[in-house]
Every structure is written in structure tokens, then in C-alpha cells.
Design a protein around this motif. Structure first.
Motif, PDB file in Angstrom:
ATOM      1  N   THR A  24       0.838  -1.188   0.000  1.00 12.34           N
ATOM      2  CA  THR A  24       0.000   0.000   0.000  1.00 12.34           C
ATOM      3  C   THR A  24       0.873   1.238   0.000  1.00 12.34           C
ATOM      4  OG1 THR A  24      -1.840   1.128   1.122  1.00 12.34           O
ATOM      5  CG2 THR A  24      -0.141   0.147   2.533  1.00 12.34           C
ATOM      6  N   THR A  25       0.267   2.365  -0.307  1.00 16.69           N
ATOM      7  CA  THR A  25       0.897   3.658  -0.068  1.00 16.69           C
ATOM      8  C   THR A  25       0.201   4.261   1.144  1.00 16.69           C
ATOM      9  OG1 THR A  25      -0.593   4.583  -1.750  1.00 16.69           O
ATOM     10  CG2 THR A  25       1.655   4.071  -2.428  1.00 16.69           C
ATOM     11  N   PRO A  26       0.732   5.344   1.709  1.00 19.07           N
ATOM     12  CA  PRO A  26       0.206   5.813   3.000  1.00 19.07           C
ATOM     13  C   PRO A  26      -1.209   6.398   2.975  1.00 19.07           C
ATOM     14  CG  PRO A  26       2.440   6.650   2.608  1.00 19.07           C
ATOM     15  CD  PRO A  26       1.967   6.067   1.331  1.00 19.07           C
ATOM     16  N   GLN A  27      -1.700   6.839   1.790  1.00 13.20           N
ATOM     17  CA  GLN A  27      -2.974   7.541   1.761  1.00 13.20           C
ATOM     18  C   GLN A  27      -4.141   6.649   2.164  1.00 13.20           C
ATOM     19  OE1 GLN A  27      -0.808   7.008  -0.850  1.00 13.20           O
ATOM     20  NE2 GLN A  27      -1.300   8.450  -2.486  1.00 13.20           N
ATOM     21  N   ALA A  28      -5.187   7.282   2.692  1.00 10.81           N
ATOM     22  CA  ALA A  28      -6.366   6.560   3.158  1.00 10.81           C
ATOM     23  C   ALA A  28      -7.047   5.793   2.028  1.00 10.81           C
ATOM     24  CB  ALA A  28      -7.354   7.536   3.804  1.00 10.81           C
ATOM     25  N   VAL A  29      -7.036   6.367   0.807  1.00 11.65           N
ATOM     26  CA  VAL A  29      -7.679   5.693  -0.329  1.00 11.65           C
ATOM     27  C   VAL A  29      -6.998   4.358  -0.616  1.00 11.65           C
ATOM     28  CG1 VAL A  29      -8.126   5.819  -2.801  1.00 11.65           C
ATOM     29  CG2 VAL A  29      -8.514   7.826  -1.381  1.00 11.65           C
ATOM     30  N   ALA A  30      -5.666   4.357  -0.655  1.00 11.06           N
ATOM     31  CA  ALA A  30      -4.931   3.125  -0.932  1.00 11.06           C
ATOM     32  C   ALA A  30      -5.090   2.123   0.199  1.00 11.06           C
ATOM     33  CB  ALA A  30      -3.449   3.441  -1.152  1.00 11.06           C
TER      34      ALA A  30
ATOM     35  N   GLY B 215      -7.591   1.824   2.170  1.00 10.70           N
ATOM     36  CA  GLY B 215      -8.932   1.256   2.094  1.00 10.70           C
ATOM     37  C   GLY B 215      -9.012   0.101   1.116  1.00 10.70           C
ATOM     38  N   ASP B 216      -8.309   0.216  -0.010  1.00  8.70           N
ATOM     39  CA  ASP B 216      -8.292  -0.873  -0.990  1.00  8.70           C
ATOM     40  C   ASP B 216      -7.564  -2.097  -0.443  1.00  8.70           C
ATOM     41  OD1 ASP B 216      -9.754   0.394  -2.995  1.00  8.70           O
ATOM     42  OD2 ASP B 216      -7.994   1.438  -3.750  1.00  8.70           O
ATOM     43  N   VAL B 217      -6.536  -1.872   0.363  1.00  8.77           N
ATOM     44  CA  VAL B 217      -5.812  -2.996   0.951  1.00  8.77           C
ATOM     45  C   VAL B 217      -6.683  -3.724   1.970  1.00  8.77           C
ATOM     46  CG1 VAL B 217      -3.805  -3.657   2.329  1.00  8.77           C
ATOM     47  CG2 VAL B 217      -3.545  -2.038   0.481  1.00  8.77           C
ATOM     48  N   ARG B 218      -7.567  -3.013   2.630  1.00 10.57           N
ATOM     49  CA  ARG B 218      -8.523  -3.678   3.530  1.00 10.57           C
ATOM     50  C   ARG B 218      -9.328  -4.730   2.763  1.00 10.57           C
ATOM     51  NH1 ARG B 218      -9.197  -0.934   8.375  1.00 10.57           N
ATOM     52  NH2 ARG B 218      -8.488   1.247   8.353  1.00 10.57           N
ATOM     53  N   ARG B 219      -9.758  -4.366   1.563  1.00  8.84           N
ATOM     54  CA  ARG B 219     -10.518  -5.317   0.750  1.00  8.84           C
ATOM     55  C   ARG B 219      -9.635  -6.482   0.304  1.00  8.84           C
ATOM     56  NH1 ARG B 219     -13.172  -0.453  -0.195  1.00  8.84           N
ATOM     57  NH2 ARG B 219     -11.612   0.395  -1.625  1.00  8.84           N
ATOM     58  N   GLU B 220      -8.368  -6.208   0.071  1.00 11.52           N
ATOM     59  CA  GLU B 220      -7.437  -7.284  -0.289  1.00 11.52           C
ATOM     60  C   GLU B 220      -7.241  -8.238   0.883  1.00 11.52           C
ATOM     61  OE1 GLU B 220      -5.609  -8.766  -3.552  1.00 11.52           O
ATOM     62  OE2 GLU B 220      -6.102  -6.635  -3.539  1.00 11.52           O
ATOM     63  N   LEU B 221      -7.206  -7.708   2.082  1.00 16.81           N
ATOM     64  CA  LEU B 221      -7.133  -8.553   3.277  1.00 16.81           C
ATOM     65  C   LEU B 221      -8.341  -9.477   3.358  1.00 16.81           C
ATOM     66  CD1 LEU B 221      -5.851  -6.043   5.987  1.00 16.81           C
ATOM     67  CD2 LEU B 221      -4.846  -8.280   5.538  1.00 16.81           C
ATOM     68  N   THR B 222      -9.512  -8.915   3.102  1.00 18.22           N
ATOM     69  CA  THR B 222     -10.736  -9.720   3.115  1.00 18.22           C
ATOM     70  C   THR B 222     -10.666 -10.822   2.064  1.00 18.22           C
ATOM     71  OG1 THR B 222     -12.024  -7.809   3.840  1.00 18.22           O
ATOM     72  CG2 THR B 222     -13.247  -9.647   2.900  1.00 18.22           C
ATOM     73  N   PHE B 223     -10.143 -10.485   0.881  1.00 17.92           N
ATOM     74  CA  PHE B 223      -9.994 -11.467  -0.189  1.00 17.92           C
ATOM     75  C   PHE B 223      -9.088 -12.623   0.247  1.00 17.92           C
ATOM     76  CE2 PHE B 223      -7.405 -12.984  -3.763  1.00 17.92           C
ATOM     77  CZ  PHE B 223      -8.395 -13.480  -4.607  1.00 17.92           C
ATOM     78  N   CYS B 224      -7.976 -12.283   0.869  1.00 16.08           N
ATOM     79  CA  CYS B 224      -7.038 -13.319   1.325  1.00 16.08           C
ATOM     80  C   CYS B 224      -7.702 -14.239   2.346  1.00 16.08           C
ATOM     81  CB  CYS B 224      -5.795 -12.677   1.930  1.00 16.08           C
ATOM     82  SG  CYS B 224      -4.710 -11.881   0.733  1.00 16.08           S
ATOM     83  N   ARG B 225      -8.457 -13.667   3.247  1.00 19.01           N
ATOM     84  CA  ARG B 225      -9.108 -14.483   4.277  1.00 19.01           C
ATOM     85  C   ARG B 225     -10.186 -15.376   3.687  1.00 19.01           C
ATOM     86  NH1 ARG B 225      -8.773  -9.358   8.446  1.00 19.01           N
ATOM     87  NH2 ARG B 225      -6.710  -9.905   9.288  1.00 19.01           N
ATOM     88  N   LYS B 226     -10.915 -14.862   2.700  1.00 18.28           N
ATOM     89  CA  LYS B 226     -11.961 -15.666   2.073  1.00 18.28           C
ATOM     90  C   LYS B 226     -11.379 -16.804   1.244  1.00 18.28           C
ATOM     91  CE  LYS B 226     -15.798 -12.376   1.838  1.00 18.28           C
ATOM     92  NZ  LYS B 226     -16.731 -11.634   0.946  1.00 18.28           N
TER      93      LYS B 226
ATOM     94  N   GLU C  40       1.134   0.868   8.478  1.00 20.40           N
ATOM     95  CA  GLU C  40       1.427   0.348   9.821  1.00 20.40           C
ATOM     96  C   GLU C  40       0.170   0.329  10.676  1.00 20.40           C
ATOM     97  OE1 GLU C  40       4.730   0.917  13.375  1.00 20.40           O
ATOM     98  OE2 GLU C  40       4.517   2.464  11.833  1.00 20.40           O
ATOM     99  N   SER C  41      -0.647   1.370  10.561  1.00 21.39           N
ATOM    100  CA  SER C  41      -1.893   1.424  11.324  1.00 21.39           C
ATOM    101  C   SER C  41      -2.835   0.294  10.916  1.00 21.39           C
ATOM    102  CB  SER C  41      -2.572   2.775  11.113  1.00 21.39           C
ATOM    103  OG  SER C  41      -3.819   2.827  11.748  1.00 21.39           O
ATOM    104  N   LEU C  42      -2.939   0.042   9.607  1.00 23.51           N
ATOM    105  CA  LEU C  42      -3.798  -1.039   9.125  1.00 23.51           C
ATOM    106  C   LEU C  42      -3.296  -2.392   9.615  1.00 23.51           C
ATOM    107  CD1 LEU C  42      -6.085  -2.155   7.406  1.00 23.51           C
ATOM    108  CD2 LEU C  42      -4.554  -2.049   5.423  1.00 23.51           C
ATOM    109  N   ALA C  43      -1.976  -2.584   9.614  1.00 25.03           N
ATOM    110  CA  ALA C  43      -1.413  -3.846  10.094  1.00 25.03           C
ATOM    111  C   ALA C  43      -1.785  -4.091  11.557  1.00 25.03           C
ATOM    112  CB  ALA C  43       0.105  -3.837   9.924  1.00 25.03           C
ATOM    113  N   LYS C  44      -1.697  -3.044  12.359  1.00 24.53           N
ATOM    114  CA  LYS C  44      -2.054  -3.182  13.781  1.00 24.53           C
ATOM    115  C   LYS C  44      -3.534  -3.500  13.945  1.00 24.53           C
ATOM    116  CE  LYS C  44       1.580  -0.176  15.650  1.00 24.53           C
ATOM    117  NZ  LYS C  44       1.878   1.123  16.306  1.00 24.53           N
ATOM    118  N   GLN C  45      -4.378  -2.784  13.205  1.00 27.15           N
ATOM    119  CA  GLN C  45      -5.816  -3.011  13.299  1.00 27.15           C
ATOM    120  C   GLN C  45      -6.205  -4.414  12.849  1.00 27.15           C
ATOM    121  OE1 GLN C  45      -7.764   0.077  11.042  1.00 27.15           O
ATOM    122  NE2 GLN C  45      -6.686   1.722  12.138  1.00 27.15           N
ATOM    123  N   SER C  46      -5.485  -4.928  11.854  1.00 27.79           N
ATOM    124  CA  SER C  46      -5.837  -6.223  11.263  1.00 27.79           C
ATOM    125  C   SER C  46      -5.134  -7.389  11.924  1.00 27.79           C
ATOM    126  CB  SER C  46      -5.505  -6.208   9.760  1.00 27.79           C
ATOM    127  OG  SER C  46      -6.094  -5.108   9.118  1.00 27.79           O
TER     128      SER C  46
END
Length: 270
Positions: free
Chosen positions: A160-166, A168-179, A212-218
Motif C-alpha cells: 500500500t501507499t500511505p494515503q487513506a484511499v490506498a 482502504g483498498d488494501v482492507r478489501r485485499e485482506l478480506t480477499f485473502c481471508r476468504k 502500519e496502522s492497518l497492520a495493527k488493526q488487522s
């Protein structure tokens, strides 16, 4: 008449790692290239499979555009970028007549090509196979996941890059990996600050800390940051290893840190 022996090339690969991103333009192929070079610097033999069929940029980054794929009794041989044959690459770009040709294929043809790459390339006992995927969560990703499941791949590295938009897309990629049941090895924050080529000061153009924030949250490992560095860009455009041409580049140390952490996290995965 006996049936021909089917050679299972991926069974000899010790570690399989996918590089994923939720959106384009975050430097996924750059990260895949640098992970490959970093693992080679650690003494590993590495294969890099480019399954971004519509945007194959890996051969350019290694200065092997125009090379041809050769057959051997075991299957397709990857294109090696060094005399020692420690880095081998496979990409659709090697099968095109012209570097400007567009791959205008529907999903089934793309999926068939990816499955052929996964089954027919003779990696010859590599330590790591890095798979550079297209952005998003499309047919190509599902084909890769389904083909790899029986080999228990180590997992995916999300870029990801640091921006919130990017992010947010990685959050969906995390969901994809889990599914799809693919473990997430960790998250890399690319373009994390701009390094001035004159004074080496780092300015956070795109903010900082989103990955880094997303990694901690996830609850997944954070593998580190790679800055936006003109010297890294120049080395990729020239098809050269940044460690050879810009030994003092601040991004080189960042990449080495990410690679070491990746190897450490990867070894701890079940």
C-alpha cells in the motif's frame, strides 16, 4: 502405451509468496523486484513470476526485455538475469512479438495462461518464488489461489501507499485473502515519504503510517516502509540493481530491512 509423466515443478519450490495490492500505482511490481533482489543478496535462489498479463513490467526492471523463452524436456525455462542463474523470471512479455503489443484477452484465456505458467515453468529448485499479481481481486487472482492451494503457499505480502484511499483498498485485499484461505505474511508501506536527492531529507508527501496502522488493526505483521526515492526509480528505469549503482541510497537500507523482516516472519508461519 504408458501415459507421459507429469512433472510437478512447484513441488520443489521451498517458499511461495504472492505480492498483492488493492489498487494500481502503489509500486507492487517495484516491491516484487526489490524483494527478489534482496532475497538474492541474502544468498537465496529466487524465481519471479509476473502474472500481471496486461501490464508486464518486470522484464524492463531487470533489463531483459526482448529475451525469448526456451523449452527444455522439463518445460519452459525462465529467463535468468545473472550468470549464476540465481534469479529467474517468467512473464507474458517474453511471449509477445513487440513490447508495445497489448494483451486483449477475456478471463478464460488469461486464466489458462496463468495456469500454464504455474505448471509448465521449470524453476529448478528455487528457494523463493515471488508472484507479482495484477491489482485488485479479479479472475487472475482466483486462478492463482486455486492452483497454489495444494502447495500450501507461505502467503501474501500486501503493498500500500500511505494515503487513506490506498489503505482502504488494501482492507478489501485482506478480506480477499481471508476468504480464499491465503495467509497474510505482512504489509509493506511503499512511497512512504520522498527522499531529497540533494540533502537526503525525507518529506511525507503522501502522509505516513497508514500501512502500519492497518497492520495493527488487522493483526498482521508490518514489514516496514520504502520511501519514494529518485535513485530507486532511476535504477528500475535502467534495469539495474540499486545495490550496484546507488550504494548510499536511503531506500536500499529500507529494502534490506523489509527483506530481513519478511524472511523472519515467513519462517515463523505455520
Amino acid at each position: 502405451m504408458a501415459a507421459p509423466t507429469v512433472i510437478d515443478h512447484l513441488s520443489t519450490v521451498r517458499h511461495v509468496i504472492l505480492v498483492l495490492s488493492g489498487k494500481g500505482g502503489v509500486g507492487k511490481s517495484t516491491v516484487a523486484t526489490q524483494l527478489t533482489l534482496g532475497l538474492r543478496a541474502e544468498g537465496k535462489k529466487v524465481g519471479l513470476l509476473d502474472v500481471d498479463l496486461c501490464g508486464p513490467s518486470i522484464p524492463r526492471m531487470f533489463n531483459v526485455e526482448g529475451n525469448e523463452i526456451h523449452q527444455c524436456p522439463e518445460g519452459w525455462l525462465p529467463v535468468y538475469v545473472d550468470k549464476e542463474q540465481k534469479i529467474g523470471i517468467m512473464s507474458i512479455a517474453f511471449l509477445l512479438n513487440n513490447r508495445d503489443d497489448a494483451v486483449v484477452w477475456r478471463g478464460p484465456k488469461k486464466n489458462a495462461m496463468i495456469k500454464q505458467f504455474l505448471s509448465d515453468v521449470y524453476w529448478h529448485d528455487v528457494d523463493y518464488l515471488i508472484i507479482d499479481t495484477p491489482p485488485g481481486t479479479s479472475d487472475e487472482h482466483i486462478s492463482v489461489m486455486e492452483a497454489l492451494k495444494k502447495y500450501n503457499p507461505d502467503g501474501a505480502v500486501l503493498v500500500t501507499t500511505p494515503q487513506a484511499v490506498a489503505v482502504g483498498d488494501v482492507r478489501r485485499e485482506l478480506t480477499f485473502c481471508r476468504k480464499t484461505g491465503i495467509p497474510v505474511i505482512g504489509i509493506i508501506e511503499n512511497m512512504s515519504g520522498y527522499v531529497c536527492p540533494h540533502c537526503a531529507e525525507c518529506t511525507n508527501i503522501f502522509s505516513k503510517g497508514g500501512g502500519e496502522s492497518l497492520a495493527k488493526q488487522s493483526g498482521v505483521p508490518f514489514l516496514g516502509t520504502i520511501p519514494l526515492d529518485p535513485q530507486l526509480t532511476a535504477s528500475l528505469d535502467q534495469g539495474k540493481n540499486i545495490a550496484d549503482v546507488y550504494k548510499d541510497s536511503p531506500s536500499l537500507g529500507a529494502i534490506q530491512g523489509v527483506v530481513k523482516k519478511l524472511m523472519k516472519v515467513d519462517e515463523c508461519l505455520p
